[in-house]
Every structure is written in C-alpha cells, then in structure tokens.
Write an enzyme that holds these catalytic residues in place. Structure first.
Site, PDB file in Angstrom:
ATOM      1  N   ARG A  85       0.834  -1.218   0.000  1.00 13.86           N
ATOM      2  CA  ARG A  85       0.000   0.000   0.000  1.00 13.86           C
ATOM      3  C   ARG A  85       0.861   1.258   0.000  1.00 13.86           C
ATOM      4  O   ARG A  85       0.421   2.318  -0.446  1.00 13.86           O
ATOM      5  CB  ARG A  85      -0.997  -0.037   1.159  1.00 13.86           C
ATOM      6  CG  ARG A  85      -2.060  -1.142   0.976  1.00 13.86           C
ATOM      7  CD  ARG A  85      -2.996  -1.245   2.147  1.00 13.86           C
ATOM      8  NE  ARG A  85      -2.334  -1.522   3.393  1.00 13.86           N
ATOM      9  CZ  ARG A  85      -2.027  -2.740   3.841  1.00 13.86           C
ATOM     10  NH1 ARG A  85      -2.333  -3.806   3.142  1.00 13.86           N
ATOM     11  NH2 ARG A  85      -1.412  -2.881   4.993  1.00 13.86           N
ATOM     12  N   GLU A  95       5.294  -8.838  15.873  1.00  7.76           N
ATOM     13  CA  GLU A  95       4.619  -9.153  17.127  1.00  7.76           C
ATOM     14  C   GLU A  95       4.838 -10.635  17.480  1.00  7.76           C
ATOM     15  O   GLU A  95       5.164 -10.983  18.605  1.00  7.76           O
ATOM     16  CB  GLU A  95       3.135  -8.844  16.952  1.00  7.76           C
ATOM     17  CG  GLU A  95       2.388  -8.730  18.244  1.00  7.76           C
ATOM     18  CD  GLU A  95       0.932  -8.400  17.990  1.00  7.76           C
ATOM     19  OE1 GLU A  95       0.572  -8.079  16.844  1.00  7.76           O
ATOM     20  OE2 GLU A  95       0.171  -8.489  18.960  1.00  7.76           O
TER      21      GLU A  95
HETATM   22  P1  AMP Z   1       4.474  -1.948  11.915  1.00 12.64           P
HETATM   23  O1  AMP Z   1       5.756  -2.582  11.473  1.00 12.64           O
HETATM   24  O2  AMP Z   1       3.907  -2.573  13.145  1.00 12.64           O
HETATM   25  O3  AMP Z   1       4.581  -0.438  12.035  1.00 12.64           O
HETATM   26  O4  AMP Z   1       3.383  -2.286  10.811  1.00 12.64           O
HETATM   27  C1  AMP Z   1       3.296  -1.517   9.704  1.00 12.64           C
HETATM   28  C2  AMP Z   1       2.917  -2.308   8.473  1.00 12.64           C
HETATM   29  O5  AMP Z   1       1.826  -3.200   8.719  1.00 12.64           O
HETATM   30  C3  AMP Z   1       2.455  -1.377   7.384  1.00 12.64           C
HETATM   31  O6  AMP Z   1       2.964  -1.838   6.144  1.00 12.64           O
HETATM   32  C4  AMP Z   1       0.951  -1.413   7.458  1.00 12.64           C
HETATM   33  O7  AMP Z   1       0.398  -1.394   6.180  1.00 12.64           O
HETATM   34  C5  AMP Z   1       0.626  -2.697   8.186  1.00 12.64           C
HETATM   35  N1  AMP Z   1      -0.302  -2.507   9.314  1.00 12.64           N
HETATM   36  C6  AMP Z   1      -0.007  -2.696  10.628  1.00 12.64           C
HETATM   37  N2  AMP Z   1      -1.082  -2.504  11.400  1.00 12.64           N
HETATM   38  C7  AMP Z   1      -2.086  -2.163  10.564  1.00 12.64           C
HETATM   39  C8  AMP Z   1      -3.459  -1.812  10.765  1.00 12.64           C
HETATM   40  N3  AMP Z   1      -4.026  -1.783  11.977  1.00 12.64           N
HETATM   41  N4  AMP Z   1      -4.201  -1.508   9.677  1.00 12.64           N
HETATM   42  C9  AMP Z   1      -3.643  -1.547   8.433  1.00 12.64           C
HETATM   43  N5  AMP Z   1      -2.363  -1.865   8.192  1.00 12.64           N
HETATM   44  C10 AMP Z   1      -1.583  -2.172   9.236  1.00 12.64           C
END
Ligand code: AMP
Length: 178
Positions: free
Chosen positions: A66, A103
């Site tokens: 995205r 996670e």
């Molecule tokens: P993070 O590494 O935890 O910051 O996760 C970010 C990545 O996961 C990004 O590429 C987001 O598109 C996706 N992502 C994580 N949580 C969500 C959420 N609640 N809604 C949509 N996309 C998410």
C-alpha cells in the site's frame, strides 16, 4: 495543513475499519475506499506533499504494497525517483535483505541493490505506522546502501502503538491519527 483542514475529514471518512483482520484483535485500517475516491486520493497526495514541503528529499523509499500506491503518486507529483522495498521472493534482481521483529516471529524486507545512491536523502513512506518495525527496517535497507533517512511519512499513524519511538528522532509526518 492544519488539524482543522476539511480535507482531513474527507480522508477520515474514507478509511474503513475492519475488525479482526488479518487476525483476531487487530482493527485493520483499510485505505481502499480512499484510493477508490478520486478527490480523496488527490487530497491525500496533496497533503503528503504539503506536510513534507519544508524538507528536502532526493528519493522516496516506499514499502510494499500500500506504500507503493501513495509513494508512486507522491514521487510523480514531486518529480522524485522511488525505491521499492518488498517482501521476500518478489524482487528478481540482486538484493539486500533485512530481518526485523514482528509481534509474533520475524519479518524480512528486501531492496534491489543500488536502489539508493550514496548520500541520497530519503523519505520513507507507507500507508500505516503501527509499531514502527517495518518503517525502521526500510530505513535500515536505505542506509545500508548509503542513503540518509531524512524523515518518514504515513497516511495513518496508530498513536497508541508509539511506533515513532523506533524512528530515531527523525521527522514523522502522518495525516490521520488514531
Ligand atoms: P508496523 O511494522 O507494526 O509499524 O506495521 C506496519 C505495516 O503493517 C504497514 O505496512 C501497514 O500497512 C501494516 N499494518 C499494521 N497494522 C495495521 C493496521 N491496523 N491496519 C492496516 N495496516 C496495518
């Protein structure tokens, strides 16, 4: 852009909350209604361009998948080149890899070699900032090729996950906060 900018209300109205996707307990922020609405998509790209206008970047480093939607539009708007950070198994040519903690378990991201030139100032871009691990891993790949990370931009920041704490005091631009 100010907090009361009516374009932010338009964007917010085009984010769909999907509970329990991709797994129980996650409230997924779905941007497909936003990109499916021309004026809302345009407003998002305009606002991203405006919010990082005070900074100078040589390249946008966008994160699969995205992030490519917004990164591609922003790069074309600004006349900047874009590098594409991808999940494993997608890039055909020689590539660098980095692994990072998720996670549960570990994730890996890849970038074709020589995607970023030495000394280039990079803007890391994705749709959502959650825990920050993905954006930080993209920054590691860009830095590994000699790039300098100048900042990070997101359409959505999930404030309660405090992901910006992982982004080493660089400027973080996010249009919508939850
Ligand atoms: P993070 O590494 O935890 O910051 O996760 C970010 C990545 O996961 C990004 O590429 C987001 O598109 C996706 N992502 C994580 N949580 C969500 C959420 N609640 N809604 C949509 N996309 C998410």
């Amino acid at each position: 852009m100010t907090d009361g900018d009516p374009r932010l209300d338009l964007l917010r109205s085009r984010i769909r909350d999907v509970p329990d996707f991709p797994k129980p307990g996650i409230l997924f922020k779905d941007i497909t209604p936003l990109v499916g609405d021309g004026p809302a998509f345009q407003a998002a790209v305009d606002l991203l361009a405006e919010s990082c206008a005070g900074y100078r970047f040589d390249r946008i480093v966008a994160i699969e998948s995205r992030g490519f939607v917004f990164g591609g539009a922003l790069a074309a708007r600004l006349g900047l080149p874009m590098a594409m950070v991808r999940k494993p198994g997608k890039l055909p040519y020689r590539r660098d890899s980095t692994s990072y903690a998720l996670e549960y378990g570990e994730g890996t991201l890849e970038l074709h070699v020589e995607s970023v030139r030495r000394g280039e100032r990079c803007l890391i871009l994705d749709d959502v900032l959650a825990t920050g691990g993905t954006a930080r891993a993209a920054a590691t790949l860009a830095e590994g090729q000699g790039g300098r990370v100048e900042g990070y931009a997101f359409v959505i920041e999930l404030d309660f996950l405090a992901g910006r704490g992982k982004l080493a005091d660089k400027p973080v631009f996010a249009l919508l906060h939850y």
